[in-house]
Design an enzyme around this catalytic site. Structure first.
Site, PDB file in Angstrom:
ATOM      1  N   ASP A  52       0.798  -0.986   0.164  1.00  0.00           N
ATOM      2  CA  ASP A  52       0.044  -0.231  -0.155  1.00  0.00           C
ATOM      3  C   ASP A  52       1.141   1.546   0.231  1.00  0.00           C
ATOM      4  O   ASP A  52       0.580   2.503  -0.654  1.00  0.00           O
ATOM      5  CB  ASP A  52      -1.002   0.477   1.437  1.00  0.00           C
ATOM      6  CG  ASP A  52      -2.432  -0.329   0.882  1.00  0.00           C
ATOM      7  OD1 ASP A  52      -2.422  -1.533   0.054  1.00  0.00           O
ATOM      8  OD2 ASP A  52      -2.793  -0.916   2.167  1.00  0.00           O
ATOM      9  N   ASN A  94      -4.227  -2.098  -4.705  1.00  0.00           N
ATOM     10  CA  ASN A  94      -6.039  -2.188  -3.729  1.00  0.00           C
ATOM     11  C   ASN A  94      -5.740  -1.114  -2.793  1.00  0.00           C
ATOM     12  O   ASN A  94      -6.376  -1.772  -1.691  1.00  0.00           O
ATOM     13  CB  ASN A  94      -6.291  -4.038  -3.502  1.00  0.00           C
ATOM     14  CG  ASN A  94      -7.950  -3.790  -2.616  1.00  0.00           C
ATOM     15  OD1 ASN A  94      -8.536  -2.354  -3.375  1.00  0.00           O
ATOM     16  ND2 ASN A  94      -7.678  -5.106  -2.644  1.00  0.00           N
ATOM     17  N   GLU A 324     -11.921  -4.430   1.267  1.00  0.00           N
ATOM     18  CA  GLU A 324     -10.347  -5.252   0.102  1.00  0.00           C
ATOM     19  C   GLU A 324     -10.993  -6.899  -0.338  1.00  0.00           C
ATOM     20  O   GLU A 324     -11.076  -7.232  -1.548  1.00  0.00           O
ATOM     21  CB  GLU A 324      -9.190  -6.114   0.901  1.00  0.00           C
ATOM     22  CG  GLU A 324      -8.596  -5.210   0.972  1.00  0.00           C
ATOM     23  CD  GLU A 324      -8.002  -3.989   2.283  1.00  0.00           C
ATOM     24  OE1 GLU A 324      -9.395  -3.967   2.603  1.00  0.00           O
ATOM     25  OE2 GLU A 324      -7.587  -3.461   2.208  1.00  0.00           O
ATOM     26  N   HIS A 373      -5.514  -9.032   2.919  1.00  0.00           N
ATOM     27  CA  HIS A 373      -4.191  -9.213   4.160  1.00  0.00           C
ATOM     28  C   HIS A 373      -5.233  -9.836   5.460  1.00  0.00           C
ATOM     29  O   HIS A 373      -4.724 -10.661   5.710  1.00  0.00           O
ATOM     30  CB  HIS A 373      -4.001  -8.251   3.538  1.00  0.00           C
ATOM     31  CG  HIS A 373      -4.285  -7.198   4.330  1.00  0.00           C
ATOM     32  ND1 HIS A 373      -4.536  -6.032   4.982  1.00  0.00           N
ATOM     33  CD2 HIS A 373      -5.437  -6.280   4.143  1.00  0.00           C
ATOM     34  CE1 HIS A 373      -5.140  -4.873   5.067  1.00  0.00           C
ATOM     35  NE2 HIS A 373      -5.339  -5.317   4.397  1.00  0.00           N
ATOM     36  N   ARG A 374      -6.237  -8.663   5.478  1.00  0.00           N
ATOM     37  CA  ARG A 374      -6.734  -9.285   7.212  1.00  0.00           C
ATOM     38  C   ARG A 374      -7.239 -10.157   7.331  1.00  0.00           C
ATOM     39  O   ARG A 374      -7.375 -11.272   7.912  1.00  0.00           O
ATOM     40  CB  ARG A 374      -8.064  -8.356   7.217  1.00  0.00           C
ATOM     41  CG  ARG A 374      -7.183  -6.828   7.357  1.00  0.00           C
ATOM     42  CD  ARG A 374      -7.866  -5.388   8.272  1.00  0.00           C
ATOM     43  NE  ARG A 374      -6.723  -4.385   8.159  1.00  0.00           N
ATOM     44  CZ  ARG A 374      -5.116  -3.913   8.461  1.00  0.00           C
ATOM     45  NH1 ARG A 374      -4.859  -5.448   9.419  1.00  0.00           N
ATOM     46  NH2 ARG A 374      -5.041  -2.675   8.313  1.00  0.00           N
TER      47      ARG A 374
HETATM   48  O1  LIG Z   1      -8.903   6.586   5.978  1.00  0.00           O
HETATM   49  C1  LIG Z   1      -7.565   5.255   6.779  1.00  0.00           C
HETATM   50  O2  LIG Z   1      -6.514   5.491   6.875  1.00  0.00           O
HETATM   51  C2  LIG Z   1      -8.358   4.156   6.461  1.00  0.00           C
HETATM   52  C3  LIG Z   1      -9.368   4.332   6.856  1.00  0.00           C
HETATM   53  C4  LIG Z   1     -10.680   3.076   7.397  1.00  0.00           C
HETATM   54  O3  LIG Z   1     -11.574   2.539   5.822  1.00  0.00           O
HETATM   55  P1  LIG Z   1     -12.857   3.793   5.354  1.00  0.00           P
HETATM   56  O4  LIG Z   1     -13.250   5.468   6.156  1.00  0.00           O
HETATM   57  O5  LIG Z   1     -13.048   3.380   4.003  1.00  0.00           O
HETATM   58  O6  LIG Z   1     -13.484   2.802   6.272  1.00  0.00           O
HETATM   59  C5  LIG Z   1     -10.044   1.731   7.418  1.00  0.00           C
HETATM   60  O7  LIG Z   1     -10.934   1.145   6.500  1.00  0.00           O
HETATM   61  C6  LIG Z   1      -8.561   1.642   6.046  1.00  0.00           C
HETATM   62  O8  LIG Z   1      -8.157   0.705   6.189  1.00  0.00           O
HETATM   63  C7  LIG Z   1      -8.107   3.149   5.971  1.00  0.00           C
HETATM   64  C1  LIG Z   2      -9.578  -1.800   4.130  1.00  0.00           C
HETATM   65  C2  LIG Z   2      -8.444  -1.383   3.756  1.00  0.00           C
HETATM   66  O1  LIG Z   2      -7.441  -0.691   3.664  1.00  0.00           O
HETATM   67  P1  LIG Z   2      -7.462   0.673   2.406  1.00  0.00           P
HETATM   68  O2  LIG Z   2      -9.260   0.520   2.763  1.00  0.00           O
HETATM   69  O3  LIG Z   2      -6.832   1.426   3.107  1.00  0.00           O
HETATM   70  O4  LIG Z   2      -7.464   0.139   1.286  1.00  0.00           O
HETATM   71  C3  LIG Z   2      -7.153  -2.190   5.419  1.00  0.00           C
HETATM   72  O5  LIG Z   2      -6.572  -1.965   5.824  1.00  0.00           O
HETATM   73  O6  LIG Z   2      -8.199  -3.249   6.144  1.00  0.00           O
END
Ligand SMILES: O=C(O)C1=C[C@@H](OP(=O)(O)O)[C@@H](O)[C@H](O)C1
Ligand SMILES: C=C(OP(=O)(O)O)C(=O)O
Length: 418
Positions: A52, A94, A324, A373-374
């Protein structure tokens, strides 16, 4: 490591040792962008190096920013403060953060930008952010409501106020907040409706922005006012990743071990650190868990719930369906694959029917991770207690925690890569 699968052999001892989670994905990708928007050189330490953050760094490079990597946890970013159009589309895999944050940031660039991702990202909604940018007079096209997004930017917003619906993702708000400080005039962002995913991610955004010199006020809980300060290059230290920490906390409570992650749970500023209280209540986790303020920790807690003394209902998790993968479906599929009836989807709630007797059994199950990944990292926890858990596509952990399997090995977990 085999690219295809990995079987976890349950350890016959509590897991003990020291494992530091990598730097925060969320903070690293904010800091990279803000450093890219600041004139001068910023040194980001404690950073995450993973898929990422590599996509974010590469996109910045493609737009003329110099991003050096002197060591495994440092980025040195030197920028003119401007993002220039690249000849190729920006490919962001992604990475939701990189995709959403850059879509708004390039809207204040000059020229044509194309923001794209892999086949999973191409199914993750971005329409509300597109609509918000259009309302500001920016020419934006996203024919499917998901990436690819084409932005024809003129260097300015025609209005200085926007309303954004963040019901699907708080990242839309973070994206607009970070872009707003480079607008020409003071700018206001208003939330449509009270509904927002983890508010804590907005706090992370504000705190990173302020570290790079931004001035933001919040006249009401759903309005932010951002001054047109631009950003100032700075040195910035990134804390460890709280979502990554949840797997280590989970491994500790499941095996009755003691894993020193080097950071007390109370020191994290990320929303997922809230999961610590729930995880440390194991095996007496509550009957109802609201996941809305710790969304990325829900896969971890849902797998732990299978071993809890009493069943757990997860509420407030509807937008796990647009991460994801559809994480509610992936969790119910994986848990029911381990033992039929272990999980039920009720609307957007997930109910996990706990069964402490699972521990010690042999229940061969191949877990489809849906490239998430999660899902891979959380189901590995089931493999610490049940014999026969095989994780398919284990390499997908590279999105945020490339050394995850090494971390488990270092704690004495045997992994069969055959
Ligand atoms: O702002 C961020 O760093 C994130 C916000 C969350 O997503 P959403 O805002 O789409 O729910 C989270 O799930 C993601 O892993 C990281
Ligand atoms: C939702 C996630 O990531 P992102 O939205 O940043 O792809 C995550 O890392 O669980």
């Amino acid at each position: 490591m085999s690219a295809d699968q990995l079987t976890i052999l349950p350890p016959d001892h509590p897991l003990k040792g020291h494992v530091a989670p990598p730097g925060s994905k969320s903070i690293t990708n904010r800091a990279l962008l803000l450093a890219g928007l600041a004139k001068g050189t910023s040194r980001l330490t404690g950073a995450l190096k993973s898929d990422d953050t590599r996509y974010m760094a590469e996109a910045l490079r493609a737009m003329g920013v110099t991003v050096d990597e002197p060591d495994a946890t440092t980025f040195v970013v030197t920028s003119s403060g401007k993002l220039n159009p690249s000849s190729e589309p920006l490919f962001l895999g992604n990475a939701g953060t990189a995709t959403r944050f850059l879509t708004a940031a390039v809207a204040l660039g000059q020229g044509r930008f194309v923001v794209d991702g892999d086949q999973h990202m191409r199914k993750r909604p971005i329409q509300p952010l597109v609509d918000a940018l259009r309302s500001l007079g920016v020419a934006v096209e996203a024919p499917t409501g998901c990436p690819p997004v084409t932005i024809d930017a003129t260097g300015r917003f025609e209005k200085n106020r926007v309303v954004i619906d963040a019901g699907l993702s708080s990242q839309y708000v973070s994206a607009l907040l970070m872009a707003a400080a480079i607008a020409a005039e003071p700018f206001e962002i208003e939330l449509a409706g009270a509904d927002i995913g983890a508010r804590g991610y907005i706090d992370l955004t504000l705190s990173a922005m302020r570290a790079f010199g931004a001035k933001v006020e919040q006249p009401s809980p759903s309005v932010w006012r951002i001054e047109p300060t631009g950003y100032t290059a700075t040195d910035f230290h990134i804390e460890p990743d709280a979502s990554a920490a949840t797997y280590l906390w989970g491994a500790e409570v499941l095996t009755g071990g003691s894993i020193d992650i080097g950071t007390p749970a109370t020191d994290f500023t990320q929303p997922d650190a809230k999961a610590y209280d729930v995880i440390s209540a194991f095996p007496h986790m509550p009957a109802v868990i609201d996941g809305s303020q710790m969304q990325d920790a829900i896969p971890t807690i849902a797998v732990l719930a299978a071993f809890n003394k009493t069943p757990v209902r997860f509420v407030g998790i509807a937008n796990l369906r647009v991460k994801e993968c559809d994480r509610i479906r992936a969790l119910s599929t994986g848990l029911n694959n381990i033992r039929q009836g272990l999980a039920t989807e009720e609307g957007d709630d997930l109910v996990v029917a706990s069964d402490p007797a699972l521990a010690g059994q042999t229940l061969p199950a191949s877990i489809d991770t849906f490239a998430d990944h999660r899902i891979a990292m959380s189901f590995a926890l089931a493999g610490l207690k049940i014999n026969g858990i095989t994780i398919l596509d284990p390499g997908c952990v590279a999105k945020t925690y490339p050394h995850y399997w090494d971390a488990l090995s270092s704690l004495g977990v045997a992994l069969d890569r055959g």
